[in-house]
Each structure stands twice: as structure tokens, then as C-alpha cells.
Design an enzyme around this catalytic site. Structure first.
Site, PDB file in Angstrom:
ATOM      1  N   ARG A  34       3.262  -6.597   1.114  1.00 29.71           N
ATOM      2  CA  ARG A  34       1.773  -7.114   1.200  1.00 29.71           C
ATOM      3  C   ARG A  34       1.933  -8.669   0.539  1.00 29.71           C
ATOM      4  O   ARG A  34       1.969  -9.606   0.906  1.00 29.71           O
ATOM      5  CB  ARG A  34       0.737  -6.769   0.658  1.00 29.71           C
ATOM      6  CG  ARG A  34      -0.746  -7.160   1.700  1.00 29.71           C
ATOM      7  CD  ARG A  34      -2.536  -6.992   1.562  1.00 29.71           C
ATOM      8  NE  ARG A  34      -3.536  -7.108   2.590  1.00 29.71           N
ATOM      9  CZ  ARG A  34      -4.250  -7.776   1.446  1.00 29.71           C
ATOM     10  NH1 ARG A  34      -4.233  -7.940   0.185  1.00 29.71           N
ATOM     11  NH2 ARG A  34      -4.768  -7.839   2.947  1.00 29.71           N
ATOM     12  N   HIS A  38       1.708 -12.589   2.557  1.00 31.20           N
ATOM     13  CA  HIS A  38       0.740 -13.351   2.311  1.00 31.20           C
ATOM     14  C   HIS A  38       1.109 -14.985   1.943  1.00 31.20           C
ATOM     15  O   HIS A  38       0.431 -16.057   2.067  1.00 31.20           O
ATOM     16  CB  HIS A  38      -0.546 -13.090   1.774  1.00 31.20           C
ATOM     17  CG  HIS A  38      -1.512 -11.548   2.288  1.00 31.20           C
ATOM     18  ND1 HIS A  38      -2.847 -11.319   1.951  1.00 31.20           N
ATOM     19  CD2 HIS A  38      -1.337 -10.968   3.836  1.00 31.20           C
ATOM     20  CE1 HIS A  38      -3.200 -11.233   2.860  1.00 31.20           C
ATOM     21  NE2 HIS A  38      -2.907 -11.094   3.759  1.00 31.20           N
ATOM     22  N   TRP A 178      -3.699   4.422   6.139  1.00 25.43           N
ATOM     23  CA  TRP A 178      -3.837   4.387   7.688  1.00 25.43           C
ATOM     24  C   TRP A 178      -2.891   5.801   7.850  1.00 25.43           C
ATOM     25  O   TRP A 178      -3.400   6.154   8.641  1.00 25.43           O
ATOM     26  CB  TRP A 178      -3.116   3.219   7.889  1.00 25.43           C
ATOM     27  CG  TRP A 178      -3.795   2.083   8.071  1.00 25.43           C
ATOM     28  CD1 TRP A 178      -4.310   1.456   8.978  1.00 25.43           C
ATOM     29  CD2 TRP A 178      -3.956   0.974   6.635  1.00 25.43           C
ATOM     30  NE1 TRP A 178      -5.052   0.231   8.944  1.00 25.43           N
ATOM     31  CE2 TRP A 178      -4.294  -0.164   7.586  1.00 25.43           C
ATOM     32  CE3 TRP A 178      -3.269   1.021   6.362  1.00 25.43           C
ATOM     33  CZ2 TRP A 178      -4.981  -1.105   6.900  1.00 25.43           C
ATOM     34  CZ3 TRP A 178      -3.459  -0.103   4.975  1.00 25.43           C
ATOM     35  CH2 TRP A 178      -3.884  -1.134   5.933  1.00 25.43           C
TER      36      TRP A 178
END
Ligand code: CCH
Length: 286
Positions: A34, A38, A178
Site C-alpha cells: 500500500r 500511495h 477481503w
């Protein structure tokens, strides 16, 4: 200290820090992926601003963007690697860490090239609000990713990173993972998206997400509104169906698009060497 340019040594040290028994699901891998995303995902093709060059998240203007909440954990995990190999730039280290983490979590090999600078060019600083908001739908996703120069197929492939990691109530406000094995890269996210019934749930903090109770894992799995927009949108959906069926195709497409993501805004000469803006006035070094 390693020899400057010994990226193999840096890769080994990143791989060695992934195992973090006290953290989340036992791995620093997802949050490193991540961080890489980002750092690059602020890119705007129209103005050629944002992107991984400059490692702007070290500074409040970008690091303090609420969209980046929690990524300080990733940066802290990497600090010993930076101290040991002080010649590497943060911008290279963060993107390389994402690539190493994907591979170590059984994902594909993503092409990575060095040369990003930590020089902050004030004229390239991204404003806040360039990263996606999980509470929204297909129009928003297109707005954000078309701005970076991606098409619908690439958007769906990139979203497959949500096979990894989880949402944290104290970071994004969303909650849960998820898939039931969130430290192993796979296409399970796409398969679950299509095969399970997702019910809307309002969390105590007022945030809405979609959930399914997974009997095998004995836990509630989640999807963001933006995740399920990939299924309901007629142009995204065929790619979800393809990636759910064909793991090899997903891995190949993901590797290609992640490599493209971490190159956004990086200019190279014919030999692949970065042409950077260190010599421009108006910026500053860390
Ligand atoms: Fe994501 N992501 N992401 N994401 N993401 C979150 C977590 C991860 C969106 C929202 C969220 C990509 C695209 C999108 C990862 C990789 C990628 C969270 C939870 C939200 C919210 C943050 C928290 O609470 O800690 C939205 C919206 C989009 C697009 O519309 C793309 C693209 C990638 C990479 C290629 C990874 C990995 C995580 C898990 C992080 C962790 O700490 O476990």
C-alpha cells in the site's frame, strides 16, 4: 552498509523484515504494498505532477493526507533498511519494498528500476484528494485512475491487490480483510466478489461496507463499495470474470500494471537512466 547500487542486498533485507508476528496478520507485506501504491498513485498525467519521485509522504503535506493514515507503520518497518543502505533513496526503497513484498507473498515478479530521487520539487507536489475514496462508485474510480493514465482493464487488475491485507477502523474507518488468507497473493478477491452474497453493513462509526460471513475462515470478510463497483459496472465486470477464472492472466496483467504504476512521472533516457530534476531551483533535499 552495502555497496551503493547493490539492490540485491536491499531486496534481501526487505524480504527478511516481512515476518512480523506481532503485527496484523503476521506480515508487513500488505502495508508495504500500500505504501508503494500511495507513493505513486498521486500522479496526474495532465500536469505531470505527483508520483513516487520525491517520497513526499515524509512531509506533512502528503504524509498527513487522511488517505495515507497508517502508512507510517510501513515507513517505520523500512527505516532499518534505509539506515543500513543509506545510499538508496526513499522513493526507490518504498517502490522496491512493494515489489519485494508482492513476490515474497507468492505473487508475480514485478519489473522494478532504480533512479527515483528524494529531491522534492515544489512545482510537482500533489494536492490532497488524489487517492481513491472507498465509499464511492465506478465514476469516481475512473476519474482517479484515468487521471493517472490507466484504462478499465488496468484498473481491475490493480484492484486485485485487495487480495492482500485488511482495512483498519482507526485508519480508513472500514474494517476487515477481503480474503481469508490476506498474506498470500492470489485471485481469491475476484472469485469471492462474484460468488458470495455481499450484504451492506453500517459500522458503529457510521461507515458503510459490504460483508459476507465466511464459514471456512470463521470470520466476516468485507468489500468496499468501490470493490463491488467492479462487479456492477458493465465495462469492469468482464475483467473481474476473467481474473477470477484465470489466475495466470491476472498475475501477468497485475505485474505489468504495477510496474507501470511505480514508473508514473519517472523520466528515463534511452538507456533507462532517470533524468531527474535535482538541478531545478525551488525544491529542497531532505
Ligand atoms: Fe487499497 N485500500 N484501495 N489498493 N489497499 C485499503 C487497503 C489496501 C482503496 C481503498 C483502500 C488499491 C486501490 C484501492 C491495498 C492496495 C491497493 C484500504 C484500507 C482502503 C480503504 C486501509 C486501512 O484501513 O488500513 C480504493 C478505494 C482503491 C481504488 O479504488 C490499489 C490499486 C492497490 C495496489 C495496487 C493494500 C495492499 C491494502 C492493505 C493495507 C494493509 O495495511 O493491510
Amino acid at each position: 552498509m552495502s555497496k551503493p547500487g547493490d539492490y540485491a542486498a536491499v531486496r534481501r533485507d526487505i524480504a527478511a523484515l516481512l515476518h512480523q508476528p506481532e503485527y496484523d496478520d503476521g506480515s508487513a507485506g500488505p502495508v508495504l504494498v500500500r505504501l508503494a501504491w500511495h507513493s505513486a498513485g498521486t500522479y496526474d498525467a495532465g500536469t505531470d505532477t505527483g508520483g513516487s519521485n520525491g517520497a513526499g509522504m515524509r512531509y506533512e503535506a502528503e504524509g498527513g493526507d487522511p488517505a495515507n493514515a497508517g502508512l507510517q507503520h510501513a515507513r517505520v518497518f523500512l527505516e532499518p533498511v534505509k539506515s543500513k543502505h543509506s545510499w538508496i533513496t526513499y522513493a526507490d526503497l518504498w517502490t522496491l519494498a512493494g515489489v519485494v513484498a508482492i513476490k515474497e507473498m507468492s505473487g508475480p515478479e514485478v519489473q522494478w528500476r532504480p533512479g527515483r530521487t528524494d529531491f522534492v520539487d515544489d512545482s510537482k507536489l500533489p494536492p490532497r484528494g488524489r487517492l481513491p475514496d472507498g465509499a464511492q462508485g465506478a465514476d469516481h474510480i475512473r476519474h482517479i485512475f484515468y487521471r493517472m493514465g490507466f484504462n478499465d482493464q488496468e484498473i481491475v487488475a490493480l484492484s486485485g491487490a485487495h487480495n492482500l491485507g485488511r482495512c483498519h477502523s482507526d485508519r480508513s474507518g472500514f474494517h476487515g480483510a477481503w480474503v481469508n488468507n490476506p498474506t498470500r497473493f492470489s485471485n481469491t478477491y475476484f472469485r469471492l466478489m462474484l460468488s458470495r452474497t455481499w450484504k451492506e453493513k453500517k459500522l458503529e462509526n457510521g461507515v458503510r461496507q459490504f460483508v459476507h460471513y465466511d464459514e471456512d475462515a470463521d470470520e466476516e470478510l468485507m468489500m468496499l463499495p468501490t470493490d463491488l463497483a467492479l462487479v456492477s459496472d458493465p465495462s469492469f465486470r468482464p475483467w473481474v470474470e476473467l481474473y477470477a477464472k484465470d489466475k495466470d492472466r491476472f498475475f501477468a496483467d497485475f505485474a505489468a500494471v504495477f510496474a507501470k504504476l511505480i514508473e508514473l512521472g519517472i523520466k528515463r533516457d534511452a538507456n533507462g537512466r532517470v533524468i531527474n530534476s535535482d538541478n531545478l531551483k525551488g525544491g529542497y533535499h531532505s
